[in-house]
Design a protein around this motif. Structure first.
Motif, mmCIF file in Angstrom:
data_model
loop_
_atom_site.group_PDB
_atom_site.id
_atom_site.type_symbol
_atom_site.label_atom_id
_atom_site.label_comp_id
_atom_site.label_asym_id
_atom_site.label_seq_id
_atom_site.Cartn_x
_atom_site.Cartn_y
_atom_site.Cartn_z
ATOM 1 N N ALA A 19 45.912 21.072 -24.933
ATOM 2 C CA ALA A 19 47.345 20.768 -25.093
ATOM 3 C C ALA A 19 48.096 21.970 -25.654
ATOM 4 C CB ALA A 19 47.509 19.556 -26.016
ATOM 5 N N VAL A 20 47.494 22.615 -26.662
ATOM 6 C CA VAL A 20 48.120 23.806 -27.238
ATOM 7 C C VAL A 20 48.197 24.924 -26.211
ATOM 8 C CG1 VAL A 20 47.839 25.624 -28.960
ATOM 9 C CG2 VAL A 20 47.427 23.241 -29.592
ATOM 10 N N PHE A 21 47.141 25.093 -25.432
ATOM 11 C CA PHE A 21 47.117 26.125 -24.390
ATOM 12 C C PHE A 21 48.211 25.877 -23.346
ATOM 13 C CE2 PHE A 21 45.545 27.814 -20.335
ATOM 14 C CZ PHE A 21 45.389 29.148 -20.681
ATOM 15 N N GLY A 22 48.391 24.589 -22.999
ATOM 16 C CA GLY A 22 49.427 24.250 -22.028
ATOM 17 C C GLY A 22 50.826 24.556 -22.553
ATOM 18 N N ASP A 23 51.035 24.211 -23.843
ATOM 19 C CA ASP A 23 52.335 24.521 -24.444
ATOM 20 C C ASP A 23 52.586 26.030 -24.489
ATOM 21 O OD1 ASP A 23 52.760 21.855 -24.796
ATOM 22 O OD2 ASP A 23 52.120 21.823 -26.905
ATOM 23 N N LEU A 24 51.506 26.793 -24.801
ATOM 24 C CA LEU A 24 51.634 28.249 -24.853
ATOM 25 C C LEU A 24 51.998 28.823 -23.497
ATOM 26 C CD1 LEU A 24 51.342 30.895 -26.420
ATOM 27 C CD2 LEU A 24 48.900 30.881 -25.885
ATOM 28 N N MET A 25 51.347 28.335 -22.441
ATOM 29 C CA MET A 25 51.639 28.825 -21.088
ATOM 30 C C MET A 25 53.063 28.459 -20.667
ATOM 31 S SD MET A 25 49.125 30.579 -20.127
ATOM 32 C CE MET A 25 49.614 30.769 -18.419
ATOM 33 N N SER A 26 53.484 27.243 -21.052
ATOM 34 C CA SER A 26 54.856 26.833 -20.723
ATOM 35 C C SER A 26 55.868 27.734 -21.412
ATOM 36 C CB SER A 26 55.072 25.374 -21.141
ATOM 37 O OG SER A 26 54.223 24.505 -20.428
ATOM 38 N N GLY A 27 55.586 28.062 -22.689
ATOM 39 C CA GLY A 27 56.475 28.954 -23.423
ATOM 40 C C GLY A 27 56.529 30.338 -22.810
ATOM 41 N N LEU A 28 55.354 30.860 -22.428
ATOM 42 C CA LEU A 28 55.313 32.183 -21.805
ATOM 43 C C LEU A 28 56.057 32.196 -20.483
ATOM 44 C CD1 LEU A 28 51.603 33.235 -22.538
ATOM 45 C CD2 LEU A 28 53.676 34.167 -23.572
ATOM 46 N N LEU A 29 55.876 31.117 -19.700
ATOM 47 C CA LEU A 29 56.564 31.029 -18.413
ATOM 48 C C LEU A 29 58.078 30.987 -18.612
ATOM 49 C CD1 LEU A 29 56.455 30.718 -15.357
ATOM 50 C CD2 LEU A 29 56.239 28.239 -15.670
ATOM 51 N N GLY A 30 58.508 30.207 -19.611
ATOM 52 C CA GLY A 30 59.935 30.140 -19.906
ATOM 53 C C GLY A 30 60.494 31.491 -20.321
ATOM 54 N N ALA A 31 59.734 32.197 -21.175
ATOM 55 C CA ALA A 31 60.172 33.527 -21.613
ATOM 56 C C ALA A 31 60.242 34.487 -20.433
ATOM 57 C CB ALA A 31 59.214 34.063 -22.675
ATOM 58 N N PHE A 32 59.273 34.411 -19.540
ATOM 59 C CA PHE A 32 59.260 35.291 -18.358
ATOM 60 C C PHE A 32 60.470 35.023 -17.476
ATOM 61 C CE2 PHE A 32 58.122 35.912 -13.872
ATOM 62 C CZ PHE A 32 57.840 37.273 -13.886
ATOM 63 N N VAL A 33 60.799 33.724 -17.309
ATOM 64 C CA VAL A 33 61.963 33.373 -16.487
ATOM 65 C C VAL A 33 63.245 33.914 -17.117
ATOM 66 C CG1 VAL A 33 63.375 31.455 -15.656
ATOM 67 C CG2 VAL A 33 60.879 31.345 -15.478
#
Length: 216
Positions: A19-33
């Motif tokens: 769950a933490v890994f998923g949140d981290l990836m979502s955050g990174l994806l948002g930052a990249f966008v």
């Protein structure tokens, strides 16, 4: 039972990690966008600024060519110069030293400039700024007419402006400005440089610019 309990505990401990890994990836994806959107906005601004600069230079080049065409005859005589849209006339062509009295040949030159300038200004809804300049040498002793070079440049600019109006330039299309020894175009360390600095310039300017320049 013990093994099942241990197995169950392992599942319960692993789930939060994913769950933490998923949140981290979502955050990174948002930052990249967000970064990508920022880069695209900057690129669009750069393209827009470049297009505006190209258009500005194109307009300036068209104005220069039109002015050269309008002043083809005076320019061909060599008594008038054109530099960055500014029409320059040597002070010695127009006036005796330390004087604001027009030479006869100088008045004839100004008269020849009126017809093409009237057409040029009328086509662009612009005005003519007539500017007087001097060298940095003090006014000759005994000359009671002018307190300093600024006053001399002002009177010369006014004399030229009035002469243009008398020769047919509408008074609403011309105004005078004085710079004295400021803004030299050559060094004041020798006679040649000082002669170049003693000059009158005429520059077409937008009416909004001329009104601002005339406001105290």
């Amino acid at each position: 039972m013990t093994d099942l309990d241990e197995s169950g505990d392992g599942v319960e401990q692993t789930a939060p990690v994913w769950a933490v890994f998923g949140d981290l990836m979502s955050g990174l994806l948002g930052a990249f966008v967000l970064i990508l959107v920022g880069v695209l906005v900057v690129q669009m601004d750069l393209v827009s600024n470049l297009e505006a600069e190209v258009q500005k230079r194109r307009i300036e080049e068209q104005r220069r060519m039109a002015l050269e065409k309008a002043l083809a005859v005076p320019l061909a005589t060599g008594r008038v110069t054109l530099n960055n849209g500014r029409i320059g006339i040597s002070g010695s062509v127009l006036f005796p030293l330390n004087s604001d009295q027009l030479r006869p040949d100088g008045r004839l030159l100004l008269k020849s400039l009126v017809p093409p300038l009237r057409v040029y200004l009328g086509e662009r809804d612009e005005m003519l700024m007539v500017s007087g300049f001097t060298d940095d040498k003090p006014i000759q002793e005994g000359n009671q007419r002018f307190a300093d070079n600024l006053e001399l440049s002002a009177q010369r600019a006014l004399t030229v402006t009035r002469a243009l109006i008398e020769e047919g330039m509408p008074s609403s299309l011309a105004f005078a400005a004085a710079f004295g020894a400021e803004q030299p175009v050559a060094s004041n360390t020798d006679d040649k440089g000082r002669a170049l600095n003693r000059r009158v310039e005429m520059a077409p300017v937008p009416k909004s610019t001329s009104l601002k320049a005339a406001t105290p």
